[in-house]
Design an enzyme around this catalytic site. Structure first.
Site, PDB file in Angstrom:
ATOM      1  N   GLU B  60       0.805  -1.229   0.000  1.00  0.00           N
ATOM      2  CA  GLU B  60       0.000   0.000   0.000  1.00  0.00           C
ATOM      3  C   GLU B  60       0.837   1.278   0.000  1.00  0.00           C
ATOM      4  O   GLU B  60       0.451   2.279  -0.617  1.00  0.00           O
ATOM      5  CB  GLU B  60      -0.974   0.023   1.181  1.00  0.00           C
ATOM      6  CG  GLU B  60      -2.196  -0.872   0.986  1.00  0.00           C
ATOM      7  CD  GLU B  60      -1.923  -2.329   1.301  1.00  0.00           C
ATOM      8  OE1 GLU B  60      -0.849  -2.617   1.866  1.00  0.00           O
ATOM      9  OE2 GLU B  60      -2.774  -3.182   0.976  1.00  0.00           O
ATOM     10  N   HIS B 129     -11.806  -4.418   8.397  1.00  0.00           N
ATOM     11  CA  HIS B 129     -12.263  -4.358   6.994  1.00  0.00           C
ATOM     12  C   HIS B 129     -13.607  -3.644   6.878  1.00  0.00           C
ATOM     13  O   HIS B 129     -14.376  -3.930   5.966  1.00  0.00           O
ATOM     14  CB  HIS B 129     -12.449  -5.763   6.410  1.00  0.00           C
ATOM     15  CG  HIS B 129     -11.190  -6.499   6.099  1.00  0.00           C
ATOM     16  ND1 HIS B 129     -10.376  -7.022   7.061  1.00  0.00           N
ATOM     17  CD2 HIS B 129     -10.601  -6.815   4.920  1.00  0.00           C
ATOM     18  CE1 HIS B 129      -9.350  -7.648   6.491  1.00  0.00           C
ATOM     19  NE2 HIS B 129      -9.462  -7.531   5.189  1.00  0.00           N
TER      20      HIS B 129
HETATM   21  C1  TPP Z   1      -2.789  -4.369   4.178  1.00  0.00           C
HETATM   22  C2  TPP Z   1      -3.694  -5.247   3.430  1.00  0.00           C
HETATM   23  N1  TPP Z   1      -3.751  -5.138   2.096  1.00  0.00           N
HETATM   24  C3  TPP Z   1      -4.587  -5.922   1.391  1.00  0.00           C
HETATM   25  C4  TPP Z   1      -5.386  -6.823   2.023  1.00  0.00           C
HETATM   26  C5  TPP Z   1      -6.358  -7.660   1.238  1.00  0.00           C
HETATM   27  N2  TPP Z   1      -5.836  -9.018   1.168  1.00  0.00           N
HETATM   28  C6  TPP Z   1      -6.178  -9.940   2.073  1.00  0.00           C
HETATM   29  S1  TPP Z   1      -5.334 -11.345   1.891  1.00  0.00           S
HETATM   30  C7  TPP Z   1      -4.533 -10.743   0.541  1.00  0.00           C
HETATM   31  C8  TPP Z   1      -3.529 -11.589  -0.153  1.00  0.00           C
HETATM   32  C9  TPP Z   1      -2.524 -12.111   0.779  1.00  0.00           C
HETATM   33  O1  TPP Z   1      -1.604 -12.876   0.091  1.00  0.00           O
HETATM   34  P1  TPP Z   1      -0.517 -13.691   0.862  1.00  0.00           P
HETATM   35  O2  TPP Z   1       0.224 -12.803   1.795  1.00  0.00           O
HETATM   36  O3  TPP Z   1       0.271 -14.428  -0.132  1.00  0.00           O
HETATM   37  O4  TPP Z   1      -1.370 -14.679   1.776  1.00  0.00           O
HETATM   38  P2  TPP Z   1      -2.360 -15.845   1.285  1.00  0.00           P
HETATM   39  O5  TPP Z   1      -3.713 -15.257   1.172  1.00  0.00           O
HETATM   40  O6  TPP Z   1      -1.863 -16.373   0.015  1.00  0.00           O
HETATM   41  O7  TPP Z   1      -2.297 -16.844   2.398  1.00  0.00           O
HETATM   42  C10 TPP Z   1      -4.929  -9.445   0.265  1.00  0.00           C
HETATM   43  C11 TPP Z   1      -4.446  -8.620  -0.843  1.00  0.00           C
HETATM   44  C12 TPP Z   1      -5.319  -6.888   3.429  1.00  0.00           C
HETATM   45  N3  TPP Z   1      -6.100  -7.699   4.127  1.00  0.00           N
HETATM   46  N4  TPP Z   1      -4.457  -6.105   4.106  1.00  0.00           N
END
Ligand code: TPP
Ligand code: MG
Lengths: 321, 323
Positions: B60, B129
């Site tokens: 972000e 959220h």
């Molecule tokens: C700061 C933030 N940005 C975006 C999100 C939205 N979001 C939730 S999970 C996710 C992807 C996370 O990917 P990863 O770290 O690879 O974890 P995974 O879901 O694959 O376990 C996103 C973009 C969030 N919750 N928090």
């Protein structure tokens, strides 16, 4: 290689199955409409939490993520209270105030799942600093995803943990995706563990669907941390079976890839095969373990369904201590 | 004329602006093939992917900073923050950089950037959220803050935001995306900032409502009419600049004011509006103004608990009746 007792291996197998069946049940409940909000399943990644947490003591800490059910179960969380939380009941871990993304059990070292990607990493620095300052010989494990490794909080945390030589192991669950974004499109290095070198710490990448390899590597790194020799980064390569959340249309990847992973790289099938081949446990007992696991999940669901919702008057309690 | 949802109206605005000016770009997490967490950019990838539409890593601070740097150097970026809650991570770039650069540089730079982001609760997404943080940005000199409530407004205001030479925080309530449909003209139109809209004419009470609350206020107004109270509903549409005149003129007519927003009452935009009206139209008020907003509480997960925290039609009706 660390010599693992048969008993310990069977325990780990039970943990993996518990995660699997818990998550399958949660999925069912989401599809039935019994669960609100976003739910991120740990299906296919069971070996990571299981292998890592099998190295931890009860009073060691973990920080978890939005995809946290597996971490919680592997660290000894109570699946009845987890299910109650996910169904929003007052008997749940957070009285229904937190839900799937905020399950926490401080008494057994679970410093919380986290709705903010990368939110747990800096907290793990503080927990590890506290362990060091209080001279408790506790260790912290911080779970996070491949996506999170692109947050500033990842980089700041590893650097600070390194310069302060803190007892923390960073465990990256590289499941190839952050929502729809493949790791190759978002991440500057092929292996997230390469980033360890920027912070002067040990970095390893392992097959995250091989629970014994995860265990052995984590054990080594956690022991180093416990001896006061500083942090490390362990990348476990795995695969997210489900969409990002239950209901994700998944326009960004093809079903064949997912099916291939499920049929050829299931961490539970792989471990089961190993145990049967090595005659660690007879196939008949495995069937018995599976049955018992499903019974446990049934009980958890029943407990959750029978629990009540917190009286609404209590909604503003718990804001301040 | 064609009926469009809120999300479709936003998508049309983005597409039209992409076509009008190739320097308009949009980037954010999963905005490409996935179409964004709420589907606003769905379907744009084939035509614009890699040219004007870009997926970013999960970062972000870098997303917001990229908008700042790109805006200073000739592009007109739209950065999508997947949830308003996550803008907290990028606050330096938004508050210390974007908002202040032009002023600090003595008027030298232009920052034509938009940060689009969904706000609000009601979906069981819990405390990290579901927030409504609009007042934070209204408090920062140098930012414009837009909060549309209808597809028509969303489209016209987003096009204006993209063409504005200043940083704009464009806040979209998640429950609006798919629920409300409205006829949208096929001809191009823009809606200027600082011009509110009367969503319902009335004579007894002025009800200023923002975003999703406009729709709750409309339902409350139907109910209140049965009790003989005829409510006028004003949607300011942009919180900064704020259309003072439309609010004050309405209060002059009704003598009564209620402000409703989803964010907690304390230090919300309602405080600003009430202070503005009491300062500038005190003599027209027949009773003390009231504010309706969220409880001073993080948004809980469970449905009944969440409902308790977020204001609803009944809370609005009670506030109006209590005047
Ligand atoms: C700061 C933030 N940005 C975006 C999100 C939205 N979001 C939730 S999970 C996710 C992807 C996370 O990917 P990863 O770290 O690879 O974890 P995974 O879901 O694959 O376990 C996103 C973009 C969030 N919750 N928090
Ligand atoms: Mg991932």
């Amino acid at each position: 290689m660390v010599e693992l007792s048969n008993e310990k291996m069977v325990d780990m197998f039970k943990t993996m199955l518990k995660i699997r069946h818990f998550e399958l049940r949660v999925k069912e409940l989401v599809l039935k409409g019994s669960i609100r909000g976003g739910v991120h399943l740990y299906l296919g990644e069971e070996a990571v939490a299981t292998g890592v947490c099998a190295c931890l003591k009860k009073d060691d800490y973990i920080t978890s993520t939005h995809r946290g059910h597996g971490h919680c179960i592997a660290k000894g969380g109570d699946i009845s209270r987890m299910m109650a939380e996910i169904l929003g009941k007052e008997t749940g871990y957070c009285k229904g105030k937190g839900g799937s993304m905020h399950i926490a059990d401080i008494d057994i070292g679970i410093l919380g799942a986290n709705g903010i990607v990368g939110g747990g990493l800096p907290i793990s620095v503080g927990a590890a600093f506290s362990c060091k300052k209080r001279k408790t010989h506790q260790v912290v494990v911080s779970f996070f995803g491949d996506g999170a490794s692109n947050q500033g909080s990842f980089h700041e945390s590893l650097n600070m943990a390194s310069v302060w030589k803190l007892p923390v192991v960073y465990v990256c669950e590289n499941n190839q995706y952050a929502v729809s974004t493949h790791v190759s499109k978002s991440t500057s290095v092929k292996d997230v563990s390469i980033r360890a070198s920027s912070y002067g710490i040990e970095g390893r990448s392992v097959d995250g669907n091989d629970v014994l390899t995860v265990y052995n590597t984590a054990k080594e790194l956690i022991d180093i941390a416990r001896q006061g020799k500083g942090p490390s980064l362990l990348e476990c390569k795995t695969y997210r079976w489900e969409g990002h959340y239950v209901g994700d249309p998944m326009a960004y990847r093809c079903k064949e890839d997912v099916d291939k992973q499920k049929s050829e790289n299931d961490p539970i099938v792989r471990f089961e095969g190993y145990m049967v081949n090595q005659k660690i446990v007879p196939a008949s007992e495995i069937e018995q373990i599976k049955k018992e696991t499903i019974d446990l999940v049934d009980k958890a669901e029943k407990f959750a369904h029978e629990s009540k919702v917190l009286p609404v008057e209590k909604v503003t309690e718990d804001i301040f201590a | 004329m064609a009926e469009k949802t809120f999300a479709e109206a936003l998508r049309e605005a983005i597409k039209e602006e992409f076509l009008r000016d190739e320097n308009v770009v949009l980037f954010g997490e999963d905005v490409g093939i996935h179409g964004g967490a709420f589907g606003v950019t769905r379907g744009l990838w084939d035509e614009f992917g890699g040219k004007q539409l870009f997926d970013t890593p999960l970062s972000e601070v870098a997303i917001a900073g990229t908008a700042v740097g790109a805006a200073m150097t000739g592009l007109r970026p739209i950065a999508e923050m997947m949830y308003l809650d996550f803008i907290t991570i990028a606050m330096d770039q938004v508050v210390n950089q974007a908002a202040k650069i032009r002023y600090m540089f003595g008027g030298k730079a232009k920052l034509p950037l938009v940060i689009r982001t969904p706000c609000g609760g009601g979906r069981g997404n819990a405390a990290q959220h579901s927030q409504s943080l609009e007042a934070w940005f209204v408090h920062v000199p140098g930012l414009k803050v837009v909060m549309p409530s209808t597809p028509y407004d969303a489209k016209g205001l987003l096009k204006t935001a993209i063409r504005d030479d200043n940083p704009v925080i464009f806040i979209e309530h998640k429950l609006l995306y798919g629920t409300i449909r409205q006829d949208i003209p096929s001809e191009e139109y823009l809606i200027p900032f600082g011009k509110g809209d009367i969503k319902r004419e009335g004579k007894d009470v002025t009800l200023v409502a923002t975003s999703l609350m406009v729709h709750k206020a409309l339902k409350a107004a139907d109910e209140l009419l049965k009790h003989g109270i005829n409510v006028e509903i004003i949607d300011p549409r942009t919180l900064f600049p704020l259309d003072k005149d439309i609010i004050i003129n309405s209060v002059k007519k009704t003598g009564r004011l209620v402000v409703v927003h989803e964010a907690p009452v304390r230090a919300g935009i309602g405080a600003e509006i009430v202070a503005m009206v009491t300062g500038e139209a005190f003599e027209y008020l027949d009773s003390p103004p009231r504010r309706v907003g969220g409880l001073h509480c993080p948004i809980p997960y469970e449905l009944e608990l969440e409902k308790e925290v977020i204001p609803d039609e009944e809370d609005i009706i009670n506030a109006v009746k209590s005047l």
